[in-house]
Write an enzyme that holds these catalytic residues in place. Structure first.
Site, short mmCIF file in Angstrom:
data_model
loop_
_atom_site.label_atom_id
_atom_site.label_comp_id
_atom_site.label_asym_id
_atom_site.label_seq_id
_atom_site.Cartn_x
_atom_site.Cartn_y
_atom_site.Cartn_z
N LYS A 45 1.18 -1.36 -0.37
CA LYS A 45 0.44 0.10 -0.34
C LYS A 45 0.49 1.51 0.04
O LYS A 45 0.29 2.49 -0.24
CB LYS A 45 -0.83 -0.18 1.54
CG LYS A 45 -1.53 -1.12 1.41
CD LYS A 45 -2.06 -1.52 0.36
CE LYS A 45 -3.60 -1.26 -0.60
NZ LYS A 45 -4.00 -1.82 -1.55
N HIS A 101 7.78 -7.32 -2.05
CA HIS A 101 7.22 -6.65 -0.24
C HIS A 101 8.32 -7.52 0.59
O HIS A 101 8.25 -6.89 1.76
CB HIS A 101 6.06 -7.27 -0.16
CG HIS A 101 4.87 -6.93 -0.77
ND1 HIS A 101 5.06 -5.13 -1.42
CD2 HIS A 101 3.44 -6.74 -1.58
CE1 HIS A 101 4.09 -4.85 -1.64
NE2 HIS A 101 2.86 -5.56 -2.33
N SER A 131 -4.51 2.46 4.03
CA SER A 131 -5.04 2.21 2.60
C SER A 131 -4.88 0.64 2.68
O SER A 131 -5.85 -0.28 2.00
CB SER A 131 -3.99 2.60 1.84
OG SER A 131 -4.23 2.10 -0.08
P1 A3P Z 1 -5.39 4.22 -1.77
O1 A3P Z 1 -6.04 3.55 -0.82
O2 A3P Z 1 -5.29 4.96 -0.23
O3 A3P Z 1 -6.24 5.02 -2.64
P2 A3P Z 1 -0.15 -0.34 -3.44
O4 A3P Z 1 0.14 -0.52 -4.80
O5 A3P Z 1 1.80 -0.45 -3.14
O6 A3P Z 1 -1.03 -1.87 -3.11
O7 A3P Z 1 -0.89 0.68 -3.12
C1 A3P Z 1 -2.09 1.06 -3.56
C2 A3P Z 1 -2.15 2.84 -3.02
O8 A3P Z 1 -1.77 3.45 -3.92
C3 A3P Z 1 -3.62 2.81 -3.25
O9 A3P Z 1 -3.89 3.90 -2.43
C4 A3P Z 1 -3.51 3.29 -3.98
O10 A3P Z 1 -4.97 4.37 -5.05
C5 A3P Z 1 -3.15 4.44 -4.23
N1 A3P Z 1 -2.32 4.86 -5.89
C6 A3P Z 1 -1.79 3.83 -6.80
N2 A3P Z 1 -1.82 4.14 -8.61
C7 A3P Z 1 -1.59 5.51 -8.07
C8 A3P Z 1 -1.10 6.68 -8.20
N3 A3P Z 1 -1.47 6.75 -9.70
N4 A3P Z 1 -1.98 7.91 -7.97
C9 A3P Z 1 -1.89 7.93 -6.51
N5 A3P Z 1 -2.35 6.96 -5.88
C10 A3P Z 1 -1.77 6.27 -6.25
#
Ligand code: A3P
Length: 300
Positions: A45, A101, A131
Protein backbone atom coordinates in the site's frame (compact mmCIF):
# COMPACT_ATOMS: atom_id res chain seq x y z
CA UNK A 1 -5.00 -21.96 -6.38
CA UNK A 2 -7.57 -20.45 -4.02
CA UNK A 3 -6.24 -21.15 -0.49
CA UNK A 4 -8.02 -17.97 0.60
CA UNK A 5 -7.92 -18.87 4.29
CA UNK A 6 -4.37 -20.24 4.31
CA UNK A 7 -1.66 -18.26 6.06
CA UNK A 8 1.99 -19.13 5.37
CA UNK A 9 4.36 -18.38 8.22
CA UNK A 10 7.88 -17.76 6.94
CA UNK A 11 10.76 -16.56 9.12
CA UNK A 12 8.16 -15.41 11.66
CA UNK A 13 6.19 -13.32 9.12
CA UNK A 14 2.69 -14.04 7.80
CA UNK A 15 1.90 -14.17 4.07
CA UNK A 16 -1.41 -14.89 2.31
CA UNK A 17 -1.44 -18.53 1.21
CA UNK A 18 -3.49 -17.52 -1.84
CA UNK A 19 -0.38 -15.97 -3.38
CA UNK A 20 2.49 -17.59 -1.49
CA UNK A 21 3.68 -21.10 -0.71
CA UNK A 22 6.63 -22.07 1.45
CA UNK A 23 8.35 -23.18 -1.77
CA UNK A 24 7.77 -19.87 -3.54
CA UNK A 25 9.04 -17.93 -0.51
CA UNK A 26 12.11 -20.11 -0.21
CA UNK A 27 12.84 -19.84 -3.94
CA UNK A 28 12.62 -16.03 -3.72
CA UNK A 29 15.48 -15.90 -1.24
CA UNK A 30 17.73 -17.79 -3.64
CA UNK A 31 16.75 -15.91 -6.78
CA UNK A 32 19.69 -15.30 -9.15
CA UNK A 33 19.26 -11.60 -9.94
CA UNK A 34 20.77 -10.28 -13.17
CA UNK A 35 22.60 -6.98 -13.24
CA UNK A 36 20.03 -5.73 -15.74
CA UNK A 37 17.03 -6.46 -13.47
CA UNK A 38 14.86 -3.65 -12.12
CA UNK A 39 13.51 -4.50 -8.67
CA UNK A 40 10.59 -2.53 -7.17
CA UNK A 41 10.51 -2.97 -3.41
CA UNK A 42 7.80 -1.72 -1.06
CA UNK A 43 5.73 -2.43 2.01
CA UNK A 44 2.14 -3.06 0.77
CA UNK A 45 0.00 0.00 0.00
CA UNK A 46 2.95 2.32 -0.46
CA UNK A 47 2.44 2.97 -4.17
CA UNK A 48 3.78 -0.31 -5.61
CA UNK A 49 1.32 -0.45 -8.51
CA UNK A 50 1.98 3.21 -9.29
CA UNK A 51 5.72 2.52 -9.52
CA UNK A 52 5.09 -0.57 -11.68
CA UNK A 53 3.17 1.71 -14.05
CA UNK A 54 5.89 4.36 -14.02
CA UNK A 55 8.66 1.84 -14.73
CA UNK A 56 6.63 0.19 -17.51
CA UNK A 57 5.92 3.57 -19.10
CA UNK A 58 9.55 4.67 -18.85
CA UNK A 59 10.69 1.41 -20.48
CA UNK A 60 8.15 2.03 -23.28
CA UNK A 61 9.20 5.70 -23.59
CA UNK A 62 5.73 6.90 -22.61
CA UNK A 63 3.85 4.60 -24.98
CA UNK A 64 0.92 3.06 -22.99
CA UNK A 65 0.57 0.02 -25.26
CA UNK A 66 2.27 -2.36 -22.78
CA UNK A 67 0.77 -0.88 -19.60
CA UNK A 68 -2.70 -1.08 -21.12
CA UNK A 69 -2.48 -4.58 -22.55
CA UNK A 70 -0.51 -6.63 -19.98
CA UNK A 71 -1.59 -6.91 -16.31
CA UNK A 72 0.79 -5.36 -13.81
CA UNK A 73 1.40 -8.75 -12.13
CA UNK A 74 2.66 -10.13 -15.46
CA UNK A 75 4.82 -7.20 -16.55
CA UNK A 76 6.30 -6.72 -13.05
CA UNK A 77 5.61 -9.99 -11.19
CA UNK A 78 6.10 -10.43 -7.44
CA UNK A 79 9.21 -12.47 -6.76
CA UNK A 80 7.65 -14.32 -3.81
CA UNK A 81 4.34 -15.26 -5.49
CA UNK A 82 3.76 -18.89 -6.47
CA UNK A 83 3.30 -18.06 -10.18
CA UNK A 84 6.52 -16.01 -10.40
CA UNK A 85 8.80 -18.48 -12.21
CA UNK A 86 6.24 -19.31 -14.89
CA UNK A 87 5.37 -15.66 -15.46
CA UNK A 88 8.95 -14.50 -15.59
CA UNK A 89 9.84 -17.09 -18.19
CA UNK A 90 7.03 -15.83 -20.42
CA UNK A 91 7.61 -12.17 -19.54
CA UNK A 92 7.46 -9.75 -22.43
CA UNK A 93 9.48 -7.17 -20.48
CA UNK A 94 13.14 -6.38 -21.12
CA UNK A 95 14.86 -5.60 -18.91
CA UNK A 96 13.02 -7.78 -16.40
CA UNK A 97 10.96 -5.84 -13.86
CA UNK A 98 10.48 -7.69 -10.57
CA UNK A 99 8.37 -6.57 -7.62
CA UNK A 100 8.72 -7.65 -3.99
CA UNK A 101 7.31 -6.89 -0.55
CA UNK A 102 9.99 -8.96 1.21
CA UNK A 103 12.02 -7.24 3.94
CA UNK A 104 15.72 -6.56 3.45
CA UNK A 105 16.86 -8.97 6.15
CA UNK A 106 15.37 -11.79 4.05
CA UNK A 107 16.10 -10.64 0.49
CA UNK A 108 19.32 -8.67 1.03
CA UNK A 109 21.63 -11.71 0.73
CA UNK A 110 20.20 -12.65 -2.71
CA UNK A 111 20.88 -9.11 -3.96
CA UNK A 112 24.35 -8.86 -2.49
CA UNK A 113 26.95 -8.34 -5.17
CA UNK A 114 24.30 -7.77 -7.83
CA UNK A 115 24.03 -4.55 -9.83
CA UNK A 116 20.25 -4.95 -10.17
CA UNK A 117 18.56 -1.56 -9.92
CA UNK A 118 16.49 -1.43 -6.75
CA UNK A 119 13.73 1.17 -6.38
CA UNK A 120 12.37 1.42 -2.84
CA UNK A 121 8.96 3.08 -2.55
CA UNK A 122 7.86 4.34 0.86
CA UNK A 123 4.74 6.16 2.07
CA UNK A 124 3.60 7.91 5.21
CA UNK A 125 2.83 4.91 7.45
CA UNK A 126 -0.38 6.56 8.64
CA UNK A 127 -1.68 6.56 5.05
CA UNK A 128 -0.28 3.04 4.54
CA UNK A 129 -2.26 1.65 7.47
CA UNK A 130 -5.49 3.34 6.34
CA UNK A 131 -5.07 2.08 2.78
CA UNK A 132 -4.19 -1.43 4.05
CA UNK A 133 -7.24 -1.42 6.34
CA UNK A 134 -9.59 -0.68 3.43
CA UNK A 135 -7.79 -3.24 1.29
CA UNK A 136 -8.33 -5.93 3.94
CA UNK A 137 -12.07 -5.35 3.61
CA UNK A 138 -12.12 -6.13 -0.10
CA UNK A 139 -9.31 -8.72 -0.39
CA UNK A 140 -10.71 -12.11 0.57
CA UNK A 141 -7.20 -13.56 0.85
CA UNK A 142 -6.41 -11.32 3.82
CA UNK A 143 -7.72 -11.86 7.37
CA UNK A 144 -10.68 -9.94 8.83
CA UNK A 145 -9.66 -6.34 9.40
CA UNK A 146 -11.60 -5.92 12.67
CA UNK A 147 -12.02 -2.39 14.00
CA UNK A 148 -9.62 0.31 12.84
CA UNK A 149 -8.06 0.68 16.28
CA UNK A 150 -7.42 -3.10 16.48
CA UNK A 151 -5.95 -3.02 13.00
CA UNK A 152 -3.71 -0.09 13.86
CA UNK A 153 -2.50 -1.97 16.91
CA UNK A 154 -1.53 -4.95 14.77
CA UNK A 155 0.23 -2.63 12.31
CA UNK A 156 2.27 -1.02 15.09
CA UNK A 157 3.07 -4.40 16.65
CA UNK A 158 4.20 -5.66 13.24
CA UNK A 159 1.86 -8.65 13.24
CA UNK A 160 -0.08 -7.91 10.04
CA UNK A 161 0.62 -9.93 6.91
CA UNK A 162 3.95 -8.99 5.27
CA UNK A 163 5.48 -8.01 8.62
CA UNK A 164 6.54 -4.86 10.35
CA UNK A 165 6.58 -1.51 8.52
CA UNK A 166 9.36 -0.18 10.76
CA UNK A 167 11.67 -3.14 10.06
CA UNK A 168 10.85 -2.90 6.36
CA UNK A 169 11.79 0.74 5.88
CA UNK A 170 14.77 0.64 8.23
CA UNK A 171 16.13 -2.50 6.57
CA UNK A 172 15.79 -1.24 3.01
CA UNK A 173 17.25 2.19 3.76
CA UNK A 174 20.12 0.86 5.91
CA UNK A 175 23.77 1.21 5.01
CA UNK A 176 23.82 -2.43 3.99
CA UNK A 177 20.99 -1.90 1.51
CA UNK A 178 22.65 1.29 0.26
CA UNK A 179 25.45 -0.90 -1.10
CA UNK A 180 23.00 -1.85 -3.81
CA UNK A 181 22.92 1.77 -4.91
CA UNK A 182 19.20 1.80 -4.29
CA UNK A 183 16.84 4.63 -5.27
CA UNK A 184 14.48 5.60 -2.45
CA UNK A 185 11.44 7.50 -3.58
CA UNK A 186 8.28 8.27 -1.63
CA UNK A 187 4.60 8.28 -2.54
CA UNK A 188 4.52 11.86 -1.28
CA UNK A 189 7.28 12.91 -3.72
CA UNK A 190 5.34 11.25 -6.50
CA UNK A 191 2.13 13.06 -5.47
CA UNK A 192 3.87 16.40 -5.17
CA UNK A 193 5.90 16.30 -8.35
CA UNK A 194 5.17 13.35 -10.61
CA UNK A 195 7.20 14.83 -13.46
CA UNK A 196 10.26 15.18 -11.21
CA UNK A 197 9.71 11.65 -9.86
CA UNK A 198 9.53 10.17 -13.38
CA UNK A 199 12.72 12.00 -14.35
CA UNK A 200 14.48 10.75 -11.20
CA UNK A 201 13.46 7.16 -11.95
CA UNK A 202 14.31 7.38 -15.65
CA UNK A 203 17.73 8.81 -14.92
CA UNK A 204 18.37 6.12 -12.28
CA UNK A 205 17.39 3.49 -14.87
CA UNK A 206 19.64 5.20 -17.41
CA UNK A 207 16.67 5.65 -19.72
CA UNK A 208 16.59 9.38 -20.35
CA UNK A 209 13.34 10.57 -21.92
CA UNK A 210 12.41 13.41 -24.24
CA UNK A 211 9.98 16.01 -22.84
CA UNK A 212 7.09 14.60 -24.89
CA UNK A 213 7.81 11.13 -23.60
CA UNK A 214 7.81 12.43 -20.01
CA UNK A 215 4.47 14.14 -20.73
CA UNK A 216 3.02 10.83 -21.91
CA UNK A 217 4.30 9.03 -18.82
CA UNK A 218 2.72 11.70 -16.61
CA UNK A 219 -0.59 11.36 -18.43
CA UNK A 220 -0.77 7.57 -18.33
CA UNK A 221 0.30 7.09 -14.71
CA UNK A 222 -2.17 9.61 -13.27
CA UNK A 223 -4.65 8.28 -10.73
CA UNK A 224 -7.56 8.73 -13.14
CA UNK A 225 -5.79 6.94 -16.03
CA UNK A 226 -4.80 4.06 -13.78
CA UNK A 227 -8.26 3.83 -12.25
CA UNK A 228 -9.59 3.27 -15.79
CA UNK A 229 -6.82 0.87 -16.78
CA UNK A 230 -7.97 -2.73 -16.28
CA UNK A 231 -4.33 -3.82 -16.43
CA UNK A 232 -3.56 -1.83 -13.28
CA UNK A 233 -6.81 -1.43 -11.35
CA UNK A 234 -7.22 -5.12 -10.38
CA UNK A 235 -10.72 -5.28 -11.89
CA UNK A 236 -9.55 -8.41 -13.75
CA UNK A 237 -9.34 -10.23 -10.42
CA UNK A 238 -12.32 -12.49 -9.72
CA UNK A 239 -14.97 -11.23 -7.27
CA UNK A 240 -14.34 -14.25 -5.04
CA UNK A 241 -10.78 -13.04 -4.49
CA UNK A 242 -11.25 -9.28 -4.45
CA UNK A 243 -14.76 -8.12 -3.72
CA UNK A 244 -15.12 -5.05 -5.91
CA UNK A 245 -18.45 -4.24 -4.24
CA UNK A 246 -16.63 -3.66 -0.97
CA UNK A 247 -14.14 -1.15 -2.33
CA UNK A 248 -11.74 -0.24 -5.14
CA UNK A 249 -8.06 -1.03 -5.32
CA UNK A 250 -7.58 2.45 -6.79
CA UNK A 251 -9.37 3.89 -3.77
CA UNK A 252 -8.51 7.59 -3.21
CA UNK A 253 -4.88 8.07 -4.18
CA UNK A 254 -4.46 10.97 -1.77
CA UNK A 255 -1.97 11.97 0.85
CA UNK A 256 -3.18 12.71 4.35
CA UNK A 257 -6.31 10.52 4.17
CA UNK A 258 -5.27 9.16 7.58
CA UNK A 259 -6.84 12.27 9.10
CA UNK A 260 -10.26 10.83 8.24
CA UNK A 261 -9.60 7.67 10.29
CA UNK A 262 -7.30 8.57 13.17
CA UNK A 263 -8.78 9.98 16.37
CA UNK A 264 -6.56 12.35 18.35
CA UNK A 265 -5.91 9.52 20.79
CA UNK A 266 -4.87 7.08 18.05
CA UNK A 267 -2.63 9.72 16.56
CA UNK A 268 -0.84 10.31 19.84
CA UNK A 269 -0.42 6.57 20.34
CA UNK A 270 0.96 6.26 16.79
CA UNK A 271 3.38 9.14 17.32
CA UNK A 272 4.71 7.59 20.54
CA UNK A 273 5.36 4.21 18.90
CA UNK A 274 6.80 5.86 15.78
CA UNK A 275 9.22 7.92 17.82
CA UNK A 276 10.44 4.99 19.84
CA UNK A 277 10.81 2.61 16.85
CA UNK A 278 12.49 5.20 14.61
CA UNK A 279 14.80 6.78 17.18
CA UNK A 280 17.82 5.00 15.71
CA UNK A 281 16.97 6.15 12.17
CA UNK A 282 18.36 9.21 10.41
CA UNK A 283 15.76 9.10 7.65
CA UNK A 284 14.12 12.36 6.72
CA UNK A 285 10.54 12.05 5.63
CA UNK A 286 8.57 14.04 3.10
CA UNK A 287 5.48 13.67 5.23
CA UNK A 288 6.03 15.93 8.20
CA UNK A 289 2.88 17.87 9.06
CA UNK A 290 3.81 21.21 7.50
CA UNK A 291 4.96 19.64 4.28
CA UNK A 292 1.84 17.50 4.17
CA UNK A 293 -0.40 20.56 4.44
CA UNK A 294 1.43 22.08 1.46
CA UNK A 295 1.06 18.87 -0.53
CA UNK A 296 -2.64 18.60 0.26
CA UNK A 297 -3.26 22.18 -0.78
CA UNK A 298 -1.46 21.52 -4.05
CA UNK A 299 -3.32 18.33 -4.83
CA UNK A 300 -6.81 19.85 -4.29
P1 A3P B 1 -5.26 4.43 -1.34
O1 A3P B 1 -5.86 3.19 -0.78
O2 A3P B 1 -4.83 5.40 -0.26
O3 A3P B 1 -6.10 5.10 -2.37
P2 A3P B 1 -0.03 -0.50 -3.58
O4 A3P B 1 0.00 -0.50 -5.07
O5 A3P B 1 1.32 -0.46 -2.94
O6 A3P B 1 -0.90 -1.60 -3.06
O7 A3P B 1 -0.69 0.88 -3.12
C1 A3P B 1 -2.06 1.15 -3.36
C2 A3P B 1 -2.29 2.61 -3.04
O8 A3P B 1 -1.67 3.42 -4.05
C3 A3P B 1 -3.78 2.96 -3.02
O9 A3P B 1 -3.90 4.02 -2.06
C4 A3P B 1 -3.96 3.46 -4.46
O10 A3P B 1 -5.09 4.26 -4.65
C5 A3P B 1 -2.67 4.26 -4.61
N1 A3P B 1 -2.33 4.56 -6.02
C6 A3P B 1 -2.18 3.68 -7.04
N2 A3P B 1 -1.93 4.35 -8.19
C7 A3P B 1 -1.92 5.68 -7.89
C8 A3P B 1 -1.73 6.87 -8.66
N3 A3P B 1 -1.52 6.84 -9.97
N4 A3P B 1 -1.78 8.06 -8.01
C9 A3P B 1 -2.01 8.11 -6.67
N5 A3P B 1 -2.20 7.01 -5.90
C10 A3P B 1 -2.16 5.79 -6.50
Amino acid sequence: MARLDVVETFHGLFFPGHLHTLDSLQLALKFPFRDTDIVIVSYPKSGTTWMQEIVTLISSRGDPQMSQSVPNWTRAPWLEHHYFTAVLEASPTTPRVITTHLPHHLLGPALQGSKAKVIYVSRNPKDVVVSFYHFHKMANFLPEAGSFSEFLNRFLEGTLHYGCWFDHIKGWTSQKAALNNLLHISYEEMSMDIRGAIKRVSSYLQSPLLEDEVNNCVKHCSFSSMKDNKMANYMLVDEAIMDHNKGSFMRKGKIGDWKNMFTEELNQYFERVFESKMKDSTLEFAWDEKREEELMNKSH
